[in-house]
Design an enzyme around this catalytic site. Structure first.
Site, PDB file in Angstrom:
ATOM      1  N   PRO A   9      19.042  31.498  12.128  1.00 18.30           N
ATOM      2  CA  PRO A   9      18.689  32.568  11.195  1.00 18.30           C
ATOM      3  C   PRO A   9      19.461  33.876  11.382  1.00 18.30           C
ATOM      4  CG  PRO A   9      16.898  32.123  12.745  1.00 18.30           C
ATOM      5  CD  PRO A   9      17.890  31.012  12.886  1.00 18.30           C
ATOM      6  N   ASN A  10      19.786  34.451  10.252  1.00 17.16           N
ATOM      7  CA  ASN A  10      20.430  35.767  10.140  1.00 17.16           C
ATOM      8  C   ASN A  10      21.910  35.795  10.509  1.00 17.16           C
ATOM      9  OD1 ASN A  10      17.985  37.136   9.297  1.00 17.16           O
ATOM     10  ND2 ASN A  10      17.272  36.825  11.394  1.00 17.16           N
ATOM     11  N   ARG A  17      24.934  42.827   9.793  1.00 11.45           N
ATOM     12  CA  ARG A  17      23.798  42.854  10.714  1.00 11.45           C
ATOM     13  C   ARG A  17      24.178  43.496  12.065  1.00 11.45           C
ATOM     14  NH1 ARG A  17      21.859  37.605  14.082  1.00 11.45           N
ATOM     15  NH2 ARG A  17      19.933  38.540  14.804  1.00 11.45           N
ATOM     16  N   TYR A  22      26.740  42.612  17.058  1.00  9.71           N
ATOM     17  CA  TYR A  22      27.323  41.328  16.643  1.00  9.71           C
ATOM     18  C   TYR A  22      28.731  41.443  16.060  1.00  9.71           C
ATOM     19  CZ  TYR A  22      22.520  39.887  17.377  1.00  9.71           C
ATOM     20  OH  TYR A  22      21.294  39.643  17.951  1.00  9.71           O
ATOM     21  N   ASN A  71      24.311  27.888  17.865  1.00  8.93           N
ATOM     22  CA  ASN A  71      23.761  29.214  18.117  1.00  8.93           C
ATOM     23  C   ASN A  71      22.421  29.233  17.378  1.00  8.93           C
ATOM     24  OD1 ASN A  71      22.982  31.842  18.291  1.00  8.93           O
ATOM     25  ND2 ASN A  71      24.972  32.717  17.708  1.00  8.93           N
ATOM     26  N   ALA A  74      17.510  33.541  16.767  1.00  6.46           N
ATOM     27  CA  ALA A  74      16.176  33.884  17.289  1.00  6.46           C
ATOM     28  C   ALA A  74      15.404  32.651  17.766  1.00  6.46           C
ATOM     29  CB  ALA A  74      15.386  34.632  16.221  1.00  6.46           C
ATOM     30  N   HIS A  77      14.845  31.487  21.536  1.00  3.24           N
ATOM     31  CA  HIS A  77      13.792  31.992  22.429  1.00  3.24           C
ATOM     32  C   HIS A  77      12.410  31.453  22.096  1.00  3.24           C
ATOM     33  CE1 HIS A  77      17.190  34.593  23.062  1.00  3.24           C
ATOM     34  NE2 HIS A  77      17.085  35.082  21.839  1.00  3.24           N
ATOM     35  N   ASP A  84      13.680  19.729  21.518  1.00  6.79           N
ATOM     36  CA  ASP A  84      13.275  18.316  21.494  1.00  6.79           C
ATOM     37  C   ASP A  84      14.185  17.476  20.595  1.00  6.79           C
ATOM     38  OD1 ASP A  84      11.264  18.722  23.295  1.00  6.79           O
ATOM     39  OD2 ASP A  84       9.631  18.682  21.835  1.00  6.79           O
ATOM     40  N   GLU A  95      25.701  25.664  23.900  1.00  5.07           N
ATOM     41  CA  GLU A  95      24.937  26.769  23.294  1.00  5.07           C
ATOM     42  C   GLU A  95      25.817  28.023  23.294  1.00  5.07           C
ATOM     43  OE1 GLU A  95      21.639  27.614  25.844  1.00  5.07           O
ATOM     44  OE2 GLU A  95      20.945  29.327  24.663  1.00  5.07           O
ATOM     45  N   HIS A  97      26.083  32.238  22.138  1.00  3.71           N
ATOM     46  CA  HIS A  97      25.502  33.487  21.642  1.00  3.71           C
ATOM     47  C   HIS A  97      26.602  34.519  21.557  1.00  3.71           C
ATOM     48  CE1 HIS A  97      21.544  31.829  22.025  1.00  3.71           C
ATOM     49  NE2 HIS A  97      21.930  31.343  23.198  1.00  3.71           N
ATOM     50  N   ILE A  98      26.642  35.228  20.451  1.00  5.53           N
ATOM     51  CA  ILE A  98      27.671  36.245  20.250  1.00  5.53           C
ATOM     52  C   ILE A  98      27.466  37.380  21.251  1.00  5.53           C
ATOM     53  CG2 ILE A  98      28.561  37.931  18.567  1.00  5.53           C
ATOM     54  CD1 ILE A  98      27.554  35.862  16.384  1.00  5.53           C
ATOM     55  N   SER A  99      26.229  37.801  21.400  1.00  2.75           N
ATOM     56  CA  SER A  99      25.907  38.871  22.347  1.00  2.75           C
ATOM     57  C   SER A  99      25.523  38.253  23.693  1.00  2.75           C
ATOM     58  CB  SER A  99      24.737  39.703  21.809  1.00  2.75           C
ATOM     59  OG  SER A  99      23.558  38.902  21.754  1.00  2.75           O
ATOM     60  N   ARG A 104      20.181  41.808  27.573  1.00  2.00           N
ATOM     61  CA  ARG A 104      19.474  42.538  26.511  1.00  2.00           C
ATOM     62  C   ARG A 104      17.971  42.598  26.830  1.00  2.00           C
ATOM     63  NH1 ARG A 104      21.309  40.327  20.827  1.00  2.00           N
ATOM     64  NH2 ARG A 104      20.083  42.151  20.174  1.00  2.00           N
ATOM     65  N   ARG A 108      14.891  37.935  25.305  1.00  2.00           N
ATOM     66  CA  ARG A 108      16.102  37.179  24.937  1.00  2.00           C
ATOM     67  C   ARG A 108      16.669  36.394  26.113  1.00  2.00           C
ATOM     68  NH1 ARG A 108      17.402  39.006  19.693  1.00  2.00           N
ATOM     69  NH2 ARG A 108      16.707  41.139  19.420  1.00  2.00           N
TER      70      ARG A 108
HETATM   71  C1  DQA Z   1      22.036  35.616  19.155  1.00  2.00           C
HETATM   72  C2  DQA Z   1      21.093  36.313  20.134  1.00  2.00           C
HETATM   73  C3  DQA Z   1      19.651  36.125  19.726  1.00  2.00           C
HETATM   74  O1  DQA Z   1      18.782  36.767  20.653  1.00  2.00           O
HETATM   75  C4  DQA Z   1      19.407  36.731  18.351  1.00  2.00           C
HETATM   76  O2  DQA Z   1      18.076  36.501  17.938  1.00  2.00           O
HETATM   77  C5  DQA Z   1      20.384  36.252  17.339  1.00  2.00           C
HETATM   78  C6  DQA Z   1      21.780  36.056  17.719  1.00  2.00           C
HETATM   79  C7  DQA Z   1      23.516  35.891  19.466  1.00  2.00           C
HETATM   80  O3  DQA Z   1      24.358  35.198  18.904  1.00  2.00           O
HETATM   81  O4  DQA Z   1      23.839  36.785  20.243  1.00  2.00           O
HETATM   82  O5  DQA Z   1      20.047  36.127  16.170  1.00  2.00           O
HETATM   83  O6  DQA Z   1      21.837  34.218  19.260  1.00  2.00           O
END
Ligand code: DQA
Length: 141
Positions: A9-10, A17, A22, A71, A74, A77, A84, A95, A97-99, A104, A108
């Site tokens: 998501p997002n 965003r 990001y 990725n 959200a 977490h 599963d 896996e 994550h951009i950040s 953080r 997270r």
């Molecule tokens: C994220 C980090 C997550 O905590 C956050 O909810 C995201 C993006 C990242 O790519 O850094 O939506 O997965």
């Protein structure tokens, strides 16, 4: 070899965003970077804001996909369901994550997906996806 790149998501709002976290590059740019990195191999990019849709996508990868880059955003977490699904299909997974989720907010720092993923790449920006693709290409070749 086929790779599946899943974004939660997002992430479709990249660029707009929280650019201080990001970055300013948009989702289309990310897709173009992935396309370049997958040069010569089959790949699919999937983005959804819905947990069940991501579970369905992982299930449908069984027997068709050799590696997954995810990725979960959200859902990283919160989602035992995504964890599963990955465990059920047993496909090698990285896996991304951009950040840097480990530096953080406290909430997270915990990732359900990392119970299954063989590698976590966090805080390398969009380049993290390329590192994950290169890792799987090397492992699976
Ligand atoms: C994220 C980090 C997550 O905590 C956050 O909810 C995201 C993006 C990242 O790519 O850094 O939506 O997965």
């Amino acid at each position: 070899m086929k790779l599946l790149i899943i974004n939660g998501p997002n992430l479709n709002l990249l660029g707009l965003r929280e650019p201080d976290i990001y970055g300013k590059q948009d989702y289309k740019t990310l897709c173009e970077m992935i396309k370049k990195a997958c040069n010569g191999i089959d790949y699919e990019i999937f983005q959804s804001n819905h947990e069940g849709a991501i579970v369905d996508k992982i299930q449908s990868a069984y027997g068709k996909v050799d590696g997954i880059v995810i990725n979960p955003a959200a859902y990283t977490h919160t989602s035992v369901a995504i964890l599963d699904a990955l465990k059920a299909v047993g496909i090698p997974t990285v896996e991304v994550h951009i950040s840097d989720i480990n530096t953080r907010e406290e909430f997270r720092k915990h990732s359900f997906v990392s119970y299954y993923a063989e590698k976590q790449i966090a805080g390398h920006g969009l380049q993290g996806y390329i590192e994950a693709i290169d890792y799987l290409k090397e492992k699976l070749s």
